[in-house]
Motif scaffolding. Structure first.
Motif: not given
Length: 314
Positions: A62-89
């Protein structure tokens, strides 16, 4: 391949490291409370070990599934930022793609590692479940399939720790840390038992390494010509040491990313993507007469009797 001395604790598992052929892990009959080892039934002998072994293999799978879930969570958190903040990253999302590629590389390595465990046991059916790829179920002593729970966070942390351990023990980048940890022990050993020729005294000295992990210190001692036996309790470490010591021949054969799971305490995103090649030495580079073995089990139980020893017979 192995001769177990009468004084050895019967609850341990043993494997020997061969310099020419892959080793097999010899699993002794557990000495169960209130039972003689000879009277232990198949259910008592293997059921608990089989379920534990399958649980460890499932965590690796389950290593790959578990690790990719953590990456997906980071992506989801990033998507919650205002667009002006996303453009800074601007490099954040491309970096997540690089993390996915690093996780895939680790997954390929972990998959090889896990599949190599199929040959670990010679007198037990504990490894019979390895050929199947589906670890979503386990079997009880009656062969009934039970739905297996998702690997615990604790087990998945063990998988990540095992990958990191390869960095310290079997990469060139880990040499500085090994020098600090292992060199004082090796220097003291050579000081106490010097030998101008290996045949004269080294072969008469037996060294035990408790908590041997991936086996690098035990390997270095065996490479000096001493009889050496490592002892390890963790099945995660035993599977990994079986792979590196017996299935790998040559140097710098695999590239892994030990820090890809660290999403904090990084000076830069590049730190998370640092790679290393393993192994830095050929694990089969041992003297022809090397006597190198490992036991699996609790150190305080395996060696509780004075004079406890296991002798390999090649």
């Amino acid at each position: 391949l192995l001769r177990v001395c009468p004084t050895v604790c019967s609850s341990c598992w043993v494997y020997t490291v061969l310099t020419r052929e892959p080793f097999l892990l010899h699993m002794a009959v557990p000495d169960l409370p209130g039972l003689n080892p000879a009277d232990a039934t198949e259910e008592h002998d293997t059921d608990e070990e089989k379920q534990h072994f399958q649980r460890v293999c499932k965590a690796f799978s389950y290593y790959r599934i578990f690790s990719l879930k953590r990456v997906a969570r980071a992506h989801e958190n990033f998507s919650c930022l205002p667009l002006r903040h996303q453009h800074l990253l601007e490099d954040f999302l491309p970096n997540l793609e690089r993390l996915k590629a690093a996780i895939d590389a680790n997954h390929q390595f972990v998959d090889r590692l896990m599949k190599s465990a199929a040959g670990m046991f010679v007198n037990s059916d504990v490894a019979d479940a390895l050929p199947r790829a589906d670890f979503s179920y386990i079997e009880d002593q009656n062969g009934v399939q039970l739905r297996a729970p998702f690997p615990s966070s604790f087990d998945m942390e063990k998988v990540k720790t095992t990958i990191k351990q390869f960095f310290r023990d079997w990469s060139a980048e880990g040499a500085a840390e090994r020098c600090q940890c292992y060199e004082p022990i090796l220097s003291e050993l050579k000081s106490l038992f010097p030998s101008p020729t290996l045949e004269e005294s080294c072969q008469s000295v037996s060294v035990l390494v408790p908590g041997s992990g991936l086996g690098r210190l035990a390997y270095e001692i065996a490479r000096l010509g001493y009889h050496c036996q490592g002892n390890e309790w963790s099945m995660f470490m035993l599977i990994a040491s079986h792979f590196i010591l017996n299935q790998v021949r040559g140097t710098n054969l695999y590239v892994i990313y030990p820090w890809v799971h660290n999403f904090s305490n990084n000076m830069s995103s590049g730190d998370q993507l640092r790679s290393c090649s393993i192994p830095d030495v050929d694990p089969h580079d041992l003297p022809p007469s090397a006597d190198f073995s490992m036991t699996a089990g609790d150190f305080s139980e395996v060696y509780q009797e004075p004079g406890t020893r296991i002798v390999s017979e090649l």
